[in-house]
Design an enzyme around this catalytic site. Structure first.
Site, mmCIF file in Angstrom:
data_model
loop_
_atom_site.group_PDB
_atom_site.id
_atom_site.type_symbol
_atom_site.label_atom_id
_atom_site.label_comp_id
_atom_site.label_asym_id
_atom_site.label_seq_id
_atom_site.Cartn_x
_atom_site.Cartn_y
_atom_site.Cartn_z
ATOM 1 C CG MET A 164 7.650 11.589 49.456
ATOM 2 S SD MET A 164 7.627 12.527 47.915
ATOM 3 C CE MET A 164 6.013 12.142 47.262
ATOM 4 C CE LYS A 208 14.829 13.836 41.814
ATOM 5 N NZ LYS A 208 13.543 13.627 41.224
ATOM 6 N N PRO A 224 9.669 -1.347 45.577
ATOM 7 C CG PRO A 224 8.308 -2.401 47.144
ATOM 8 C CD PRO A 224 8.623 -2.365 45.681
ATOM 9 N N PRO A 243 -5.132 -53.288 22.801
ATOM 10 C CG PRO A 243 -4.878 -55.325 23.885
ATOM 11 C CD PRO A 243 -4.188 -54.032 23.648
ATOM 12 C CG ASP A 257 15.806 7.797 42.405
ATOM 13 O OD1 ASP A 257 15.676 6.749 43.058
ATOM 14 O OD2 ASP A 257 14.915 8.262 41.668
ATOM 15 N N GLY A 312 12.405 4.304 42.108
ATOM 16 C CA GLY A 312 11.818 3.519 43.191
ATOM 17 C C GLY A 312 10.324 3.335 42.942
ATOM 18 N N GLY A 313 9.782 2.177 43.313
ATOM 19 C CA GLY A 313 8.337 1.933 43.168
ATOM 20 C C GLY A 313 7.917 1.924 41.717
ATOM 21 C CG ASP A 314 4.302 2.736 38.658
ATOM 22 O OD1 ASP A 314 4.280 1.717 37.956
ATOM 23 O OD2 ASP A 314 3.917 3.854 38.239
HETATM 24 C C1 LIG Z 1 9.393 10.157 45.626
HETATM 25 S S1 LIG Z 1 8.324 8.986 46.317
HETATM 26 C C2 LIG Z 1 8.478 7.706 45.171
HETATM 27 C C3 LIG Z 1 7.349 6.747 45.180
HETATM 28 C C4 LIG Z 1 7.546 5.618 44.198
HETATM 29 N N1 LIG Z 1 7.508 6.076 42.836
HETATM 30 C C5 LIG Z 1 6.528 4.499 44.389
HETATM 31 O O1 LIG Z 1 5.720 4.221 43.510
HETATM 32 O O2 LIG Z 1 6.577 3.882 45.476
HETATM 33 C C6 LIG Z 1 9.219 8.435 47.684
HETATM 34 C C7 LIG Z 1 8.345 7.959 48.813
HETATM 35 O O3 LIG Z 1 7.843 6.666 48.539
HETATM 36 C C8 LIG Z 1 7.683 5.961 49.749
HETATM 37 N N2 LIG Z 1 8.535 4.775 49.699
HETATM 38 C C9 LIG Z 1 9.302 4.371 48.690
HETATM 39 N N3 LIG Z 1 9.910 3.214 48.986
HETATM 40 C C10 LIG Z 1 9.504 2.858 50.217
HETATM 41 C C11 LIG Z 1 9.776 1.779 51.079
HETATM 42 N N4 LIG Z 1 10.584 0.797 50.718
HETATM 43 N N5 LIG Z 1 9.176 1.749 52.295
HETATM 44 C C12 LIG Z 1 8.338 2.743 52.663
HETATM 45 N N6 LIG Z 1 8.054 3.793 51.889
HETATM 46 C C13 LIG Z 1 8.613 3.853 50.671
HETATM 47 C C14 LIG Z 1 8.138 6.892 50.860
HETATM 48 O O4 LIG Z 1 7.008 7.568 51.336
HETATM 49 C C15 LIG Z 1 9.074 7.818 50.120
HETATM 50 O O5 LIG Z 1 9.229 9.041 50.783
#
Ligand SMILES: C[S@@+](CC[C@H](N)C(=O)[O-])C[C@H]1O[C@@H](n2cnc3c(N)ncnc32)[C@H](O)[C@@H]1O
Length: 467
Positions: free
Chosen positions: A385, A272, A227, A43, A250, A303-305
């Site tokens: 580093m 490394k 990281p 309704p 690595d 590691g990381g980007d």
């Molecule tokens: C060869 S570089 C690689 C960086 C990576 N491609 C990134 O975008 O984080 C390695 C350095 O990244 C930094 N790093 C990578 N992982 C880390 C973490 N979990 N805590 C602190 N520093 C980190 C340190 O300074 C390390 O010596």
């Protein structure tokens, strides 16, 4: 199993919804999306149903339910919210042999509607048989997160080629293997990224390999592993890991991340260590190219980007020059990961209008950096580093004019369970690192923003309590 899951074809079929409530409205959108001819009998109706009737998506019969309304219906939904009325509707539907659903009333319903994930034409339906709608919702959200947003495009892409594949690859078992390769490999991946022309070209190449027995080259994924915390992997990184034949990684990539890879994928450690290379970069490059040329899906985990101090650019360049298909999957760089867990915003409206990532690595003594530019205030400097050169970096920045009192943070093993965050001032950076025995991987953050970190905030809070 309490109910048999089925998918109903409702296109152009009449579906009766009794009731004008918001609950009835919630069912309408799905019924309309499935192409049903929806008739609402009530309704009065809520605004949403009135709007759907006004623009012709459904028809509204403005009166109370009559048992003959169920005649000729594919299904009936009774959602008046008034138990006696819903009971009458359910009785009439059952009597006429028409399936009926009463939302939240399993007793009166002859079918229930599942929670769904819609990636048209892929539909995932989840049901707890009415036992726990909360669990169903939680499951839906978990599954939703793991499905690529463009999954429907993959299904439609596969549909486009279905007939051709069937005529070209006659044998059923070979055809199955072919489709497994398409869905589990770079072709589906390219569609998910929106590269349908690339996917189509690869599809034709794959068909050729099946028909003529030629070799299909593989792909290298340069994947950012973040990281350390596996939760910080991207969905795309996880998908690449689950498709990998071989994972090349690595030191910075931990076990938690590696566990995400396909169980039977080969793992190759290329090291490394600080003391020297386990495998030279040239050999890593050659390994990646050779394995991909042999037709394997290679994930190069970094590691990381991959493009931030990760030598991803060199690997990309090398592989491209050799005609190897390469895909880059970005990752959360250490700067973003460490800053987030330490509570340090890298930029800030009042404190830092820019952020600079620098490498503290030095071939002979001091890192080669633009000290006068870095020593200007109002910015944040993130040093990768930089553990062994921390004292030199501090010395140079102060010598070029940055205040010794500038706050600094050192984040060791950022985002991992053994993370340490140490804070101090630029003048004391060298001592902070050596006195605490900081080891790589560690990141140094320099700038006024460090004063906002969790550690400094906690220390301030403790001081206030003491005062
Ligand atoms: C060869 S570089 C690689 C960086 C990576 N491609 C990134 O975008 O984080 C390695 C350095 O990244 C930094 N790093 C990578 N992982 C880390 C973490 N979990 N805590 C602190 N520093 C980190 C340190 O300074 C390390 O010596």
């Amino acid at each position: 199993m309490r109910h048999l899951p089925v998918f109903l074809k409702l296109r152009k079929r009449k579906v009766l919804v009794v009731g004008g409530t918001p609950r009835a409205a919630a069912k309408l959108a799905l019924l309309v999306a499935a192409g049903a001819r929806v008739v609402v009998v009530a309704p009065t109706v809520c605004a949403e149903i009135a709007a759907a009737a006004d623009d012709g998506r459904i028809s509204h019969v403005r009166r109370s339910f009559e048992p003959s309304d169920v005649d000729g219906c594919a299904v009936v939904i009774a959602a008046t919210g008034l138990l006696p009325v819903d009971e009458t509707v359910a009785d009439a539907a059952r009597h006429a042999g028409v399936p009926v659903n009463v939302p939240d009333n399993a007793e009166l319903s002859t079918f229930i509607t599942p929670a769904i994930i819609d990636r048209d034409p892929i539909t995932v339906a989840i049901s707890s048989g009415g036992a726990s709608p909360a669990l169903t919702r939680a499951l839906r959200s978990r599954i939703e997160q793991s499905l690529p947003a463009r999954l429907g495009h993959v299904a439609r892409f596969a549909e486009r080629f279905r007939g051709t594949v069937k005529s070209v690859i006659g044998d059923y078992a070979s055809r199955r293997r072919f489709w497994d390769e398409v869905i589990g490999g770079p072709i589906a991946d390219a569609v998910e990224r929106g590269d349908e022309p690339g996917a189509a070209a690869r599809m034709l190449a794959l068909m050729n390999t099946h028909v003529h027995g030629s070799d299909l080259p593989g792909t290298v994924y340069l994947v950012g592993a973040g990281p350390g915390d596996p939760d910080l992997l991207t969905l795309r990184a996880i998908r690449a890991l689950q498709r990998a034949d071989v994972v090349v990684h690595d030191r910075l990539v931990g076990d938690g991340v590696l566990e995400m890879a396909r169980r039977d994928a080969e793992r190759v450690y290329v090291g490394k260590e600080k003391s020297g290379y386990t495998m030279a970069q040239a050999d890593i490059n050659a390994l990646l190219a050779d394995r991909a040329k042999a037709g394997e899906i290679v994930v190069r985990l970094k590691g990381g980007d991959p493009f931030i101090f990760g030598r991803g650019g060199e690997e990309l360049d090398y592989l491209r020059q050799r005609g190897v298909d390469v895909q880059v999957v970005p990752g959360i760089s250490a700067a973003a990961g460490c800053a987030a867990t330490a509570g340090i915003p890298l930029t800030h409206r009042d404190l830092a209008s820019s952020v600079t990532f620098v490498s503290g690595h030095a071939k002979d003594g001091a890192p080669r950096l633009d000290w006068p530019v870095l020593a200007q205030g109002g910015q944040t400097i993130v040093v990768y580093m930089g553990v062994t050169t921390a004292h030199i970096i501090a010395h140079q920045l102060i010598a070029h004019g940055l205040a010794p009192a500038t706050p600094v943070a050192v984040v060791e093993n950022g985002t991992l369970p053994d993370q340490r965050v140490l804070t101090g001032t630029l003048g004391g950076l060298g001592a902070l690192v050596s006195a605490n025995g900081v080891k790589a991987p560690a990141l140094i953050i320099i700038g006024e923003v460090v004063a906002l970190s969790n550690v400094v905030a906690q220390a301030d809070a403790a001081m206030n309590v003491a005062v």
